[in-house]
Design a protein around this motif. Structure first.
Motif, PDB file in Angstrom:
ATOM      1  N   LEU A 110     -15.743  -2.131 -25.343  1.00  0.00           N
ATOM      2  CA  LEU A 110     -16.880  -1.402 -24.769  1.00  0.00           C
ATOM      3  C   LEU A 110     -17.376  -2.070 -23.493  1.00  0.00           C
ATOM      4  CD1 LEU A 110     -19.065   0.810 -25.045  1.00  0.00           C
ATOM      5  CD2 LEU A 110     -20.386  -0.822 -26.398  1.00  0.00           C
ATOM      6  N   ILE A 111     -17.447  -3.409 -23.509  1.00  0.00           N
ATOM      7  CA  ILE A 111     -17.991  -4.123 -22.352  1.00  0.00           C
ATOM      8  C   ILE A 111     -17.000  -4.179 -21.204  1.00  0.00           C
ATOM      9  CG2 ILE A 111     -18.854  -6.352 -21.562  1.00  0.00           C
ATOM     10  CD1 ILE A 111     -19.941  -6.819 -24.358  1.00  0.00           C
ATOM     11  N   PHE A 112     -15.737  -4.453 -21.498  1.00  0.00           N
ATOM     12  CA  PHE A 112     -14.769  -4.714 -20.436  1.00  0.00           C
ATOM     13  C   PHE A 112     -13.846  -3.535 -20.137  1.00  0.00           C
ATOM     14  CE2 PHE A 112     -15.818  -8.925 -22.134  1.00  0.00           C
ATOM     15  CZ  PHE A 112     -16.180  -9.573 -20.968  1.00  0.00           C
ATOM     16  N   LEU A 113     -13.862  -2.493 -20.959  1.00  0.00           N
ATOM     17  CA  LEU A 113     -13.022  -1.328 -20.696  1.00  0.00           C
ATOM     18  C   LEU A 113     -13.836  -0.069 -20.444  1.00  0.00           C
ATOM     19  CD1 LEU A 113     -10.074  -1.727 -23.251  1.00  0.00           C
ATOM     20  CD2 LEU A 113     -10.083  -2.249 -20.809  1.00  0.00           C
ATOM     21  N   ALA A 114     -14.711   0.283 -21.368  1.00  0.00           N
ATOM     22  CA  ALA A 114     -15.426   1.557 -21.266  1.00  0.00           C
ATOM     23  C   ALA A 114     -16.437   1.553 -20.119  1.00  0.00           C
ATOM     24  CB  ALA A 114     -16.124   1.861 -22.602  1.00  0.00           C
ATOM     25  N   VAL A 115     -17.275   0.519 -20.071  1.00  0.00           N
ATOM     26  CA  VAL A 115     -18.298   0.469 -19.015  1.00  0.00           C
ATOM     27  C   VAL A 115     -17.676   0.377 -17.613  1.00  0.00           C
ATOM     28  CG1 VAL A 115     -20.259  -0.849 -18.135  1.00  0.00           C
ATOM     29  CG2 VAL A 115     -20.029  -0.460 -20.599  1.00  0.00           C
ATOM     30  N   VAL A 158      -7.020  -0.680 -17.209  1.00  0.00           N
ATOM     31  CA  VAL A 158      -6.011  -1.228 -18.121  1.00  0.00           C
ATOM     32  C   VAL A 158      -4.893  -1.930 -17.341  1.00  0.00           C
ATOM     33  CG1 VAL A 158      -4.297  -0.638 -19.873  1.00  0.00           C
ATOM     34  CG2 VAL A 158      -6.540   0.455 -19.914  1.00  0.00           C
ATOM     35  N   ILE A 159      -4.426  -1.318 -16.272  1.00  0.00           N
ATOM     36  CA  ILE A 159      -3.350  -1.918 -15.477  1.00  0.00           C
ATOM     37  C   ILE A 159      -3.806  -3.234 -14.852  1.00  0.00           C
ATOM     38  CG2 ILE A 159      -1.937  -1.596 -13.419  1.00  0.00           C
ATOM     39  CD1 ILE A 159      -0.954  -0.089 -15.860  1.00  0.00           C
ATOM     40  N   THR A 160      -5.080  -3.323 -14.502  1.00  0.00           N
ATOM     41  CA  THR A 160      -5.595  -4.555 -13.899  1.00  0.00           C
ATOM     42  C   THR A 160      -5.734  -5.667 -14.920  1.00  0.00           C
ATOM     43  OG1 THR A 160      -6.798  -3.279 -12.230  1.00  0.00           O
ATOM     44  CG2 THR A 160      -7.501  -5.544 -12.605  1.00  0.00           C
ATOM     45  N   PHE A 213      -0.115  -2.316 -10.175  1.00  0.00           N
ATOM     46  CA  PHE A 213       0.808  -1.559  -9.324  1.00  0.00           C
ATOM     47  C   PHE A 213       0.290  -1.455  -7.888  1.00  0.00           C
ATOM     48  CE2 PHE A 213       1.953   0.342 -13.523  1.00  0.00           C
ATOM     49  CZ  PHE A 213       3.239  -0.167 -13.562  1.00  0.00           C
ATOM     50  N   GLY A 214      -1.012  -1.285  -7.718  1.00  0.00           N
ATOM     51  CA  GLY A 214      -1.572  -1.172  -6.386  1.00  0.00           C
ATOM     52  C   GLY A 214      -1.765   0.247  -5.912  1.00  0.00           C
ATOM     53  N   ASP A 215      -1.402   1.248  -6.752  1.00  0.00           N
ATOM     54  CA  ASP A 215      -1.640   2.627  -6.339  1.00  0.00           C
ATOM     55  C   ASP A 215      -3.121   2.985  -6.390  1.00  0.00           C
ATOM     56  OD1 ASP A 215      -1.607   2.256  -9.021  1.00  0.00           O
ATOM     57  OD2 ASP A 215      -0.413   4.018  -9.517  1.00  0.00           O
ATOM     58  N   TYR A 216      -3.871   2.315  -7.264  1.00  0.00           N
ATOM     59  CA  TYR A 216      -5.331   2.450  -7.317  1.00  0.00           C
ATOM     60  C   TYR A 216      -5.923   1.050  -7.258  1.00  0.00           C
ATOM     61  CZ  TYR A 216      -4.659   7.287  -8.796  1.00  0.00           C
ATOM     62  OH  TYR A 216      -4.286   8.607  -8.844  1.00  0.00           O
ATOM     63  N   VAL A 217      -6.774   0.807  -6.267  1.00  0.00           N
ATOM     64  CA  VAL A 217      -7.413  -0.491  -6.092  1.00  0.00           C
ATOM     65  C   VAL A 217      -8.883  -0.255  -5.816  1.00  0.00           C
ATOM     66  CG1 VAL A 217      -7.460  -2.643  -4.789  1.00  0.00           C
ATOM     67  CG2 VAL A 217      -5.290  -1.478  -5.174  1.00  0.00           C
TER      68      VAL A 217
END
Length: 354
Positions: free
Chosen positions: A179-184, A205-207, A213-217
């Motif tokens: 909840l703290i490190f993924l959902a929020v 999740v990828i981070t 991957f670097g497609d979303y940063v």
């Protein structure tokens, strides 16, 4: 780890890789083909509407754009004013991706001296960050263990099964961390970066799995990222430390469980050995050389009949008083009595006197 177990694990990983390759090929190949057809159609339309531009001129322009992108130039904003991507916040975030081994790839050194410095920087920074991550994970693991202990104490006061309490505390701690490190963070990146929920969850999740991957940063297209990018890096540090502490705690639990299982197996093995030894006293394998000896056969039959009579008498009169020993065998005094009777019978048959 034993060699057969290692080979089985290697085979499982290879099978998992092949399965993933087939799935990704099935999902992604049609879109790639569709984009290629769309690019060809756009190129034909452009050349048809601009007769003064040849196919070679368009190809040279595309190559120049690709080369600029590979050099790290941001071509999404068609502005005549040059804005460097290597500002202080972006360079700080890039250094953070080096020592955390994420390596998004959206920003990377293109000069020879920059690449050489990146190699030296990574060799020194990665072990340094490893010590930092271990320290942060240790402190977070201590706090996590205290919270789990409090939850377990609360449940144990209500006379709940210890195994159930341990499972519930583990599940609750994992859910709170998610909840703290993924959902929020997913909701935050969805609003700040104007991503969809799936794109934000994909980036989180990828981070945190250090794939990157670097497609979303996060913060890559923000001009006001002087404070946002360091905050993203701090989230990465604490997220990695939390999941490292979770994996350590689960590993400790599995180690304790394996020790208990090993102790139980040793106990079962000891019982089996004792049972086998006791059974071998009643079911001995005969020597082939003694099968044709009539004296030994008669003596063996007499011993068996005597032992059965004695056991019937003991079970009938003293079985509940604990005369019978463990595993259904007679006590030592009854065995001694049986052996003395056997010696008397042998002397009588041989014509001797006692």
């Amino acid at each position: 780890m034993r060699c057969p177990t290692l080979l089985a694990l290697l085979a499982g990983v290879m099978l998992y890789l092949v399965m993933g390759a087939l799935v990704f090929r099935t999902l992604e190949s049609p879109k790639e083909s569709k984009e290629h057809e769309k690019l060809l159609c756009t190129t034909r339309d452009f050349l048809g509407n601009h007769s003064c531009v040849t196919a070679q001129n368009l190809s040279d322009l595309i190559k120049s754009v690709v080369k600029a992108v590979e050099a790290g130039l941001d071509v999404k904003h068609s502005s005549t004013n040059f804005t460097s991507r290597w500002d202080l916040a972006s360079a700080f975030f890039f250094c953070g991706t080096i020592i955390t081994t994420i390596g998004f790839g959206n920003l990377s050194p293109r000069t020879k001296w920059g690449q050489l410095f990146c190699v030296c920087y990574a060799l020194v920074g990665i072990p340094m960050f490893g010590f930092l991550l271990a320290g942060v994970g240790d402190h977070m693991g201590t706090g996590l263990r205290k919270a789990v202990w409090k939850m377990e104490t609360l449940f144990l006061k209500r006379r709940v099964s210890p195994t159930y309490v341990r499972v519930m505390s583990a599940v609750l701690s994992i859910l709170i961390g998610c909840l703290i490190f993924l959902a929020v963070p997913t909701l935050v990146f969805k609003e700040v970066e104007d991503w969809s929920f799936l794109e934000a969850l994909y980036f989180v999740v990828i981070t945190l799995t250090t794939v990157g991957f670097g497609d979303y940063v996060a913060g890559a297209n923000r001009r006001d990222g002087d404070l946002f990018k360091p905050l993203v890096w701090l989230w990465i540090v604490f997220g990695l430390a939390y999941f490292a502490s979770i994996l350590t705690m689960i590993g400790n639990w599995l180690r304790v469980l394996s020790k208990k299982t090993r102790a139980e197996m040793e106990e079962l093995r000891a019982h089996a050995t004792d049972w086998t030894q006791n059974m071998s006293m009643d079911f001995r394998i005969l020597n082939p050389l003694d099968l044709n000896d009539p004296f030994l056969q008669q003596r063996r039959r007499w011993k068996l009949s005597t032992r059965r009579r004695v056991r019937r008498g003991v079970l009938g009169h003293h079985g509940r008083q604990g005369v019978i020993g463990e595993n259904g065998h007679l006590p030592n005094r009854w065995v001694t009595h049986t052996r003395s009777m056997t010696r008397l019978e042998v002397v009588r048959l041989g014509g001797g006197e006692v």
